[in-house]
Design a protein around this motif. Structure first.
Motif, PDB file in Angstrom:
ATOM      1  N   ARG A  14      -2.602 -22.751  81.480  1.00  0.00           N
ATOM      2  CA  ARG A  14      -1.351 -23.239  82.074  1.00  0.00           C
ATOM      3  C   ARG A  14      -0.444 -23.873  81.035  1.00  0.00           C
ATOM      4  N   VAL A  15      -1.045 -24.594  80.098  1.00  0.00           N
ATOM      5  CA  VAL A  15      -0.263 -25.229  79.029  1.00  0.00           C
ATOM      6  C   VAL A  15       0.458 -24.177  78.207  1.00  0.00           C
ATOM      7  N   THR A  16      -0.241 -23.142  77.792  1.00  0.00           N
ATOM      8  CA  THR A  16       0.411 -22.102  76.990  1.00  0.00           C
ATOM      9  C   THR A  16       1.398 -21.304  77.845  1.00  0.00           C
ATOM     10  N   GLY A  17       1.162 -21.230  79.143  1.00  0.00           N
ATOM     11  CA  GLY A  17       2.109 -20.591  80.046  1.00  0.00           C
ATOM     12  C   GLY A  17       3.400 -21.379  80.176  1.00  0.00           C
ATOM     13  N   ALA A  50      -0.122 -30.070  71.081  1.00  0.00           N
ATOM     14  CA  ALA A  50      -1.141 -29.430  70.244  1.00  0.00           C
ATOM     15  C   ALA A  50      -0.920 -27.919  70.194  1.00  0.00           C
ATOM     16  N   ALA A  51      -0.535 -27.318  71.310  1.00  0.00           N
ATOM     17  CA  ALA A  51      -0.271 -25.878  71.334  1.00  0.00           C
ATOM     18  C   ALA A  51       0.920 -25.521  70.443  1.00  0.00           C
ATOM     19  N   ILE A  52       1.945 -26.361  70.453  1.00  0.00           N
ATOM     20  CA  ILE A  52       3.110 -26.119  69.598  1.00  0.00           C
ATOM     21  C   ILE A  52       2.726 -26.269  68.127  1.00  0.00           C
ATOM     22  N   GLU A 101      -3.986 -15.514  73.601  1.00  0.00           N
ATOM     23  CA  GLU A 101      -4.637 -15.785  72.316  1.00  0.00           C
ATOM     24  C   GLU A 101      -4.496 -17.259  71.930  1.00  0.00           C
ATOM     25  N   LEU A 102      -3.327 -17.828  72.162  1.00  0.00           N
ATOM     26  CA  LEU A 102      -3.102 -19.233  71.830  1.00  0.00           C
ATOM     27  C   LEU A 102      -4.015 -20.138  72.652  1.00  0.00           C
ATOM     28  N   ALA A 103      -4.160 -19.852  73.939  1.00  0.00           N
ATOM     29  CA  ALA A 103      -5.067 -20.638  74.788  1.00  0.00           C
ATOM     30  C   ALA A 103      -6.511 -20.492  74.310  1.00  0.00           C
ATOM     31  N   ARG A 104      -6.873 -19.273  73.918  1.00  0.00           N
ATOM     32  CA  ARG A 104      -8.248 -19.027  73.447  1.00  0.00           C
ATOM     33  C   ARG A 104      -8.560 -19.821  72.183  1.00  0.00           C
ATOM     34  N   ILE A 105      -7.663 -19.773  71.205  1.00  0.00           N
ATOM     35  CA  ILE A 105      -7.960 -20.485  69.964  1.00  0.00           C
ATOM     36  C   ILE A 105      -7.794 -21.992  70.132  1.00  0.00           C
ATOM     37  N   LEU A 106      -6.936 -22.399  71.060  1.00  0.00           N
ATOM     38  CA  LEU A 106      -6.820 -23.833  71.348  1.00  0.00           C
ATOM     39  C   LEU A 106      -8.124 -24.343  71.946  1.00  0.00           C
ATOM     40  N   TRP A 107      -8.703 -23.597  72.887  1.00  0.00           N
ATOM     41  CA  TRP A 107      -9.972 -23.992  73.476  1.00  0.00           C
ATOM     42  C   TRP A 107     -11.088 -23.971  72.427  1.00  0.00           C
ATOM     43  N   ALA A 108     -11.080 -22.969  71.552  1.00  0.00           N
ATOM     44  CA  ALA A 108     -12.095 -22.907  70.498  1.00  0.00           C
ATOM     45  C   ALA A 108     -12.014 -24.127  69.591  1.00  0.00           C
TER      46      ALA A 108
END
Length: 126
Positions: A14-17, A50-52, A101-108
């Protein structure tokens, strides 16, 4: 059995969305929040920042963990589509693929200690 951090993958999606990408004249494509994020819960607000910050690392092709080649290529596809002026439907597809991809690497990057890792990732880098 569930843990207190099981909600983070969905939250990060949701954050990356909630990110929007725009093409700048000098800097190419950059991420920004879609709207006012000041009313979001503190940790979600921190996750947006953090996503930015992570997007900037991906844009710079930083290969330090958690950034990987798959995310870098997804962002390059999005940038190329936006800067080449492709149809909006293509840009939407590339943006969606990059958000995943951004959500995936953020979670990683935060999976072992979400609160602490988000604070570290959102902190400006020298």
């Amino acid at each position: 059995m569930t843990t207190a951090d099981d909600h983070w993958p969905a939250t990060l999606a949701r954050v990356t969305g909630a990110l929007d990408f725009e093409a700048g004249s000098k800097n190419g494509v950059h991420a920004r929040p879609r709207g006012d994020i000041s009313q979001l819960p503190a940790l979600v607000n921190l996750a947006v920042h953090a996503a930015i910050a992570l997007d900037k690392r991906v844009a710079a092709s930083d290969t330090e963990a958690p950034v990987d080649r798959k995310a870098i290529l997804a962002r390059k596809d999005l940038s190329r589509a936006m800067l080449d002026g492709l149809a909006a439907t293509f840009i939407t597809g590339y943006a969606t693929a990059y958000r995943v991809e951004l959500a995936r690497i953020l979670w990683a990057g935060i999976a072992d200690a979400p609160r602490r890792r988000l604070e570290e990732m959102a902190r400006p880098r020298p």
